[in-house]
Design an enzyme around this catalytic site. Structure first.
Site, PDB file in Angstrom:
ATOM      1  N   ARG A  99      -7.237   2.664 -13.023  1.00  0.00           N
ATOM      2  CA  ARG A  99      -6.740   3.172 -12.351  1.00  0.00           C
ATOM      3  C   ARG A  99      -7.695   4.407 -11.660  1.00  0.00           C
ATOM      4  NH1 ARG A  99      -1.629   7.076 -13.168  1.00  0.00           N
ATOM      5  NH2 ARG A  99      -1.785   6.639 -11.273  1.00  0.00           N
ATOM      6  N   HIS A 100      -7.080   3.585 -10.064  1.00  0.00           N
ATOM      7  CA  HIS A 100      -8.146   4.737  -9.230  1.00  0.00           C
ATOM      8  C   HIS A 100      -8.587   6.459  -9.605  1.00  0.00           C
ATOM      9  CE1 HIS A 100      -4.407   6.665  -7.758  1.00  0.00           C
ATOM     10  NE2 HIS A 100      -4.031   5.701  -7.406  1.00  0.00           N
ATOM     11  N   ASN A 134      -1.117  12.481  -5.034  1.00  0.00           N
ATOM     12  CA  ASN A 134      -1.575  12.475  -6.555  1.00  0.00           C
ATOM     13  C   ASN A 134      -1.049  14.199  -6.430  1.00  0.00           C
ATOM     14  OD1 ASN A 134      -3.176  10.022  -7.935  1.00  0.00           O
ATOM     15  ND2 ASN A 134      -1.443   9.783  -7.825  1.00  0.00           N
ATOM     16  N   ARG A 172      -8.008   3.935  -1.747  1.00  0.00           N
ATOM     17  CA  ARG A 172      -8.034   5.587  -2.640  1.00  0.00           C
ATOM     18  C   ARG A 172      -8.587   4.494  -4.237  1.00  0.00           C
ATOM     19  NH1 ARG A 172      -2.770   4.816  -1.692  1.00  0.00           N
ATOM     20  NH2 ARG A 172      -0.817   4.287  -4.060  1.00  0.00           N
ATOM     21  N   GLU A 192      -0.036  -1.669  -5.568  1.00  0.00           N
ATOM     22  CA  GLU A 192       1.187  -1.147  -5.740  1.00  0.00           C
ATOM     23  C   GLU A 192       2.102  -0.757  -5.344  1.00  0.00           C
ATOM     24  OE1 GLU A 192       1.737   0.512  -7.747  1.00  0.00           O
ATOM     25  OE2 GLU A 192       1.666   2.201  -8.562  1.00  0.00           O
ATOM     26  N   HIS A 195      -3.788   0.238  -9.533  1.00  0.00           N
ATOM     27  CA  HIS A 195      -2.828   1.138  -9.237  1.00  0.00           C
ATOM     28  C   HIS A 195      -1.465   1.265 -10.948  1.00  0.00           C
ATOM     29  CE1 HIS A 195      -3.802   1.975  -5.137  1.00  0.00           C
ATOM     30  NE2 HIS A 195      -3.958  -0.074  -5.236  1.00  0.00           N
TER      31      HIS A 195
END
Length: 456
Positions: A233-234, A240, A285, A305, A370
């Site tokens: 994932r980023h 977040n 991201r 995403e 994502h």
């Protein structure tokens, strides 16, 4: 409303009958087709002739060495019985499913007469048939495949490499004397796909349906060997930290630290990283997470995403308050639910298919993307049921290694030891926090990048 699926538009029952001598990658191909079609929501199951023969030999007190040490007879009673058992299993399975379904008859099927019997039996039950032959006369490739069989096949789990080589060689000699490859002259009426030396060449005959064409397209992209795929994932983003979904936020301070750390992780854990290629989405991201990696990079819109539509930029608490019916509907069927003006997990799978094809035809790739997208990719390689895939926990700041093998995929997670918030939402709540259900956790061991020790 969900998308119309391949199964909906092609209400047929199809059996893929595998053909080929031992150590030709047949079971690998069979298992990969099962994963691919199941991922596309098509009921698919493989029926392994060799496993049925093992059970029949146990019941008859005859060993495999006894059978394969003799001259081959295509009408041998034990082999007839094995064929009947496998066909009965396939026919029974088709009775239990509706509309579209694909069975894989994973066997040797060495002679034309055997294939005629199988084809006639399936046709009599209104089941379409396509034969898939893996033909290989490259001794180097065959020897490599025998080694893979020893390390991955359940049939040889307790055998030494020497014993496996001896057993497989006996089987090859047993069938080779009478093996009849598929040809467009002798079996011109059959629908078949012929792979020569593991996709170096391919011969097609009477590929007369969309579903068969999709299978052809898929297997043309397969690597028939063990390899790694790397996922991440980023890094943690500003959204977040705020508990918001969607958007195109930048990395947080800790997310930036993960981007730096990822350079160290790739150098330390990824073999041949000098030839590594990085794939990211088009969102900031993921590209910021890859910014310090000195390797060729490719951006894919398909890796963006899941589109949250009118809920983009909201927290789950806000969604539950503003759209309570939608919030409940998504919890009830997360795979099919589509955000208003956005996407469902099924939609994501549809756009990810080119990514899967590319991954099957690549080595040394690190995909930085994502949560929802990684859930779908993970579900494909791990054969996770579609209803369960949206609930898999994919933690931040973790490098994921998938080791692709013939009979399954092994997972290793390497923690960067950089704190990050949890973005996991348990069913029935709007609060974020890691799942308390072991069923939602990713498979495999977790390794600390600080100590190199397994921590769970």
């Amino acid at each position: 409303m969900p998308l119309v699926t391949l199964a909906d538009s092609n209400p047929i029952k199809l059996c893929v009958v595998i053909v080929g001598l031992p150590a030709r990658g047949k079971s690998f191909i069979s298992q990969k087709i099962v994963r691919y079609l199941s991922w596309l929501s098509i009921p698919t199951k493989s029926f392994n002739c060799s496993q049925n023969l093992v059970q029949i030999l146990k019941d008859s007190n005859i060993t495999a060495n006894d059978l394969f040490g003799t001259s081959y007879k295509h009408d041998d009673e034990l082999l007839q019985q094995t064929r009947k058992v496998t066909l009965d299993q396939i026919l029974d399975w088709f009775q239990k499913i509706d509309n579209c379904g694909v069975a894989i008859y994973d066997g040797i099927n060495a002679t034309k007469s055997e294939r005629d019997i199988i084809n006639a039996s399936l046709e009599a039950n209104n089941i379409n048939t396509v034969f898939l032959e893996s033909f290989c006369d490259d001794e180097t490739l065959i020897k490599l495949n025998i080694t893979d069989i020893e390390s991955t096949s359940p049939e040889y789990a307790t055998s030494t490499l020497e014993d496996t080589i001896h057993s497989v060689s006996n089987k090859i000699q047993f069938y080779d004397n009478v093996y009849e490859p598929l040809t467009t002259i002798d079996e011109a009426s059959l629908s078949f796909i012929k792979l020569i030396n593991f996709s170096s060449q391919i011969v097609l005959n009477r590929i007369d349906s969309y579903l068969k064409s999709r299978i052809v397209y898929y297997i043309m992209n397969l690597h028939v060997k063990n390899r790694y795929i790397w996922l991440s994932r980023h890094g943690e983003s500003q959204y977040n930290l705020e508990g918001k979904i969607g958007g195109d936020a930048s990395l947080s301070e800790r997310g930036e630290k993960y981007a730096y750390k990822l350079v160290e992780l790739t150098n330390k854990y990824i073999p041949n990283h000098d030839k590594l290629e990085i794939w990211t989405s088009t969102l900031k991201r993921t590209q910021q997470t890859a910014q310090f990696l000195p390797y060729p990079q490719k951006q894919w819109k398909a890796l963006d995403e899941l589109d949250a539509g009118s809920c983009d930029g909201l927290t789950y608490e806000e969604i539950a308050e503003k759209f309570p019916e939608d919030f409940k509907a998504r919890d009830d069927n997360k795979f099919e639910y589509r955000y208003p003006g956005g996407e469902s997990y099924r939609d994501v799978i549809t756009r990810l298919e080119p990514i899967i094809m590319a991954l099957e035809n690549q080595e040394n790739v690190l995909v930085i993307t994502h949560q929802a997208v990684l859930r779908c990719i993970y579900a494909y390689f791990m054969n996770v049921h579609q209803e369960e895939s949206p609930w898999v926990s994919i933690p931040l700041h973790t490098l994921i290694r998938l080791e692709i093998k013939a009979y399954g995929t092994q997972v290793t997670r390497i923690k960067a030891d950089i704190p990050a918030v949890s973005t996991y939402k348990e069913k029935g709540t709007s609060k974020l926090g890691e799942s308390k259900s072991s069923a939602n956790l990713m498979a495999g061991a977790v390794i600390s990048s600080t100590t190199d020790k397994v921590i769970s």
